[in-house]
Design an enzyme around this catalytic site. Structure first.
Site, mmCIF file in Angstrom:
data_model
loop_
_atom_site.group_PDB
_atom_site.id
_atom_site.type_symbol
_atom_site.label_atom_id
_atom_site.label_comp_id
_atom_site.label_asym_id
_atom_site.label_seq_id
_atom_site.Cartn_x
_atom_site.Cartn_y
_atom_site.Cartn_z
ATOM 1 C CG HIS A 173 -2.504 -36.515 21.050
ATOM 2 N ND1 HIS A 173 -3.239 -36.461 20.998
ATOM 3 C CD2 HIS A 173 -1.003 -35.847 20.883
ATOM 4 C CE1 HIS A 173 -4.062 -35.168 20.075
ATOM 5 N NE2 HIS A 173 -2.280 -34.225 20.342
ATOM 6 C CD GLN B 6 11.251 11.647 12.316
ATOM 7 O OE1 GLN B 6 10.126 10.944 12.150
ATOM 8 N NE2 GLN B 6 12.641 11.025 11.527
ATOM 9 C CE1 TYR C 131 -4.058 1.839 0.255
ATOM 10 C CE2 TYR C 131 -2.912 3.297 1.153
ATOM 11 C CZ TYR C 131 -3.357 3.052 1.170
ATOM 12 O OH TYR C 131 -4.704 4.217 0.293
ATOM 13 C CG HIS D 277 8.298 12.374 9.213
ATOM 14 N ND1 HIS D 277 7.401 12.577 7.288
ATOM 15 C CD2 HIS D 277 8.828 12.286 9.061
ATOM 16 C CE1 HIS D 277 8.624 11.513 7.291
ATOM 17 N NE2 HIS D 277 9.521 11.487 8.285
ATOM 18 C CD GLU E 177 9.537 6.020 13.483
ATOM 19 O OE1 GLU E 177 9.051 6.590 13.640
ATOM 20 O OE2 GLU E 177 9.507 4.693 12.382
ATOM 21 C CG HIS E 178 14.243 7.549 13.466
ATOM 22 N ND1 HIS E 178 12.119 7.784 13.551
ATOM 23 C CD2 HIS E 178 13.817 6.656 12.350
ATOM 24 C CE1 HIS E 178 12.023 7.257 11.783
ATOM 25 N NE2 HIS E 178 13.044 6.531 11.503
ATOM 26 C CG ASP F 50 14.296 9.455 7.077
ATOM 27 O OD1 ASP F 50 13.511 8.114 7.938
ATOM 28 O OD2 ASP F 50 14.137 10.200 7.414
#
Lengths: 441, 441
Positions: free
Chosen positions: A425, A263, A134, A266, A332-333, A366
């Site tokens: 079993h 960041q 996507y 964004h 995240e970073h 990135d």
């Protein structure tokens, strides 16, 4: 108006309370779109291509005669590459080649061995058959993200990669097509939203279903991925971007300010946090952020992010305090801009990606570092990893016994079956080793 | 009444239609419990221990004075091991040791290297900090599953493993405690259902939260795991068990019948499928299934599974046809009972675990083979893998550039930032390399 990020000091009495509030702060605007998404998926399952055409007209203002027209002509994809600016093409090629080299190292190796009693055991890795990628529309349509999602799938050996991207009023970002061409994708449909996810998961007459769906999207796309999970595999549900910068006072405040803003630009929900030892340095960075904001085209977005979600934390000692705080933030970073960044990095477990030293701005990751920029957000680095080749393969366990090995392991297996009251079993083992008790049980 | 599994023949004109119907058949009784689960989670988040005590009394008929009494005394756990039958203990020990040896091979290796232009790249694996292991109550409370879930976490290096298990009227399976002791778990709470999942995800005064939750459970547990996903990590959502047996006519029909029944006895929704070349052999297996059912304690469950979801498929050639059919079924368990099983196995991609040859009944993998018995169900082997050490670790990417490397990569990074209209991204690189255009943009 001067942006006012939160300011915390680890020596303050209320630090723990305020730090916890920072961790628990919700940044996602969580509109509940689950009912609408459920309707859209049901519609695509029921009416297939007809639903896709109708929804694409209604939601993306793209009016096509039939579903066949939703596929982008492969010649158009190839032409997008040919017609791209040579400088851009070279940059994309650099990114592609570095991402490819790095991800090739992630391909897991099969393991096949025979143990001490002669049992053969194996772990065999195979690629997922098909993947849907996507790509969001509008300003969030990034050619770099096409490479970051498609290259690991290609390296894994995925045979069919399908891209979907909404083309509002028929407009697709030509560099997204160019990046797709570079990554070897020639099956692209101009569909988006929950309807695109539904088409990928369930298939229609004109679009064959895929086995796994990856890539970022808006709230509808994220919810649709949640709803089709199980029918198909999905990657993580991405939240707004985050950066944590650990910086000592020897840095140029302008460099650190630029990193925090990279960041913040964004998304108003993005989060930039600075941890430093010096209040004076913190002040200098804040001043620089304000100065740089003035000349930033995305000033409104970046300012909202910095003001609402930004934070500056001062601590007594970076080496002593930053690792534990970082593990709780699980960013995240993470940038570590100190003289010996490794001494801090080594003590950190929870981070999607770490950028070491004064000359490694996160932005390199990135685009052209080689590692993936699809990384765990919203503290999920505590339990998950960035996108990799492992997301496009799966492992099959293999076991082989001969009569001797079965005889050796039968008593333990039959005893466990017995205590678990699973008689069939026990019989499945016992009938082979002809133990008298197998028939009795 | 003779059970009547479906019979398909790949030579029949309607085979494709019927095979598709078999693949699409729903086996899960999908009661929608999401609203009730949402309430329970909200209650535990709001009232913490008080909610746990109240819900445990109401739902599990276990009445305790306070939440502290929900923790199982570590001495009780140790005693459960001491007091277990020595034969059972030896069987558990065999299983534990074999699972440990096999899973140690799965520990991923860090990768650190310097590329051609001097960029340092790394992938570092670390263990998830804490894991909650859900163990179902009643007849589905299996000591083997405790080992299968706990051992990979231990091998991964998880520091804190918490077990929760509902103890209806205060009764816990002592062998579940014994297996926990063997696996090194001493933090166990007698709570279950959605309230246990909520307590693990959000924590209460008496139970510290965990980072990831694994283990099977009923519809409430599965839905609760779905709802807390994101706050914590979860493993797969397990569906009813499945086995596909590929068997030639040289097998003893009784052995194959026993294997089919070993899955069928788990659950009326379980599925057992046989693929063979011979109608006569298929008849013989069906007769044997009927004969063995007579003496099976779980006859009702096994019969319901076999009758409602079982299938026997005959094909012209196992080697030519079975691999493609298997990849479409994507079974949790696959037995290949032929003379040269590898020739078929090699051509199959989608299976959770493969058991090769006539002397490897799937049950060995349930207990003592060494590989994990937590495997992907409901066709999810197309995109996911069995439980492994990888489920208890996460990867951090590491990148380090010096001034030379940044200079080399800056033009490509800045060009991509430019075409993506992310000016602060471009500036974060440009400000470091002092390119004149960085200031202009």
């Amino acid at each position: 108006m001067r942006p006012v990020p939160q300011r915390l000091n680890s020596a303050d009495a209320d630090f723990e309370t305020r730090f916890r509030a920072l961790l628990d702060g919700k940044r996602d605007a969580s509109t509940d779109v689950s009912d609408r998404v459920r309707e859209i998926i049901a519609d695509v399952r029921a009416r297939g291509d007809d639903a896709l055409v109708a929804l694409t007209k209604a939601l993306d203002s793209l009016d096509v005669a039939d579903a066949g027209a939703l596929r982008v002509d492969p010649a158009v994809i190839a032409r997008a590459w040919d017609e791209a600016d040579p400088v851009t093409r070279e940059a994309l090629q650099t990114a592609h080649d570095r991402i490819t080299s790095h991800h090739r190292r992630q391909v897991p190796k099969d393991d096949h061995y025979t143990d001490g009693i002669g049992v053969e055991l194996g772990s065999r890795w195979t690629a997922v058959e098909s993947v849907g990628l996507y790509v969001p529309g509008g300003t969030a349509s990034y050619p770099s993200s096409v490479l970051m999602n498609a290259v690991p799938a290609k390296v894994a050996g995925v045979k069919r990669i399908v891209m979907v991207a909404p083309a509002r009023q028929g407009i697709l970002n030509p560099l997204v097509l160019a990046a797709a061409h570079l990554a070897g994708i020639d099956e692209i449909y101009t569909i988006g939203g929950a309807q695109a996810v539904a088409a990928l998961a369930y298939g229609t007459t004109s679009i064959a279903p895929v086995v796994k769906i990856v890539g970022p999207g808006n709230a509808y796309v994220a919810e649709a991925k949640r709803q089709v999970f199980g029918r198909v595999g999905i990657d993580m549900i991405a939240g707004p971007s985050e950066i944590l910068v650990i910086a000592d006072a020897d840095n140029d405040p302008a460099w650190i300010a630029a990193d925090l803003l990279s960041q913040a630009e964004h998304d108003p929900s993005a989060q930039s946090i600075l941890i430093t030892e010096s209040e004076a340095f913190a002040d200098a960075v804040e001043t620089e952020v304000e100065r740089q904001l003035q000349s930033l085209p995305r000033v409104e977005t970046a300012r909202a992010s910095w003001q609402d979600h930004g934070a500056v934390i001062t601590v007594g000692s970076l080496e002593d305090e930053a690792p534990a705080l970082t593990d709780r933030i699980a960013p995240e970073h993470l940038e570590i801009a100190t003289e010996a960044p490794e001494t801090i990095s080594e003590r950190i477990s929870n981070a999607g990606a770490i950028f070491l030293g004064r000359h490694t701005p996160e932005v390199i990751g990135d685009y052209v570092g080689g590692s993936n920029h699809v990384l765990p957000t919203s503290r999920s680095a505590r339990f998950s990893s960035g996108l990799s080749v492992l997301d496009f393969v799966k492992r099959t366990s293999i076991l082989k016994l001969g009569p001797e090995q079965l005889k050796a392991l039968a008593p333990a297996a039959m005893e466990l079956a017995r205590v678990e009251s699973l008689d069939a079993h026990g019989r499945s083992v016992g009938i082979r080793v002809n133990l008298a008790e197998a028939r009795e049980r």
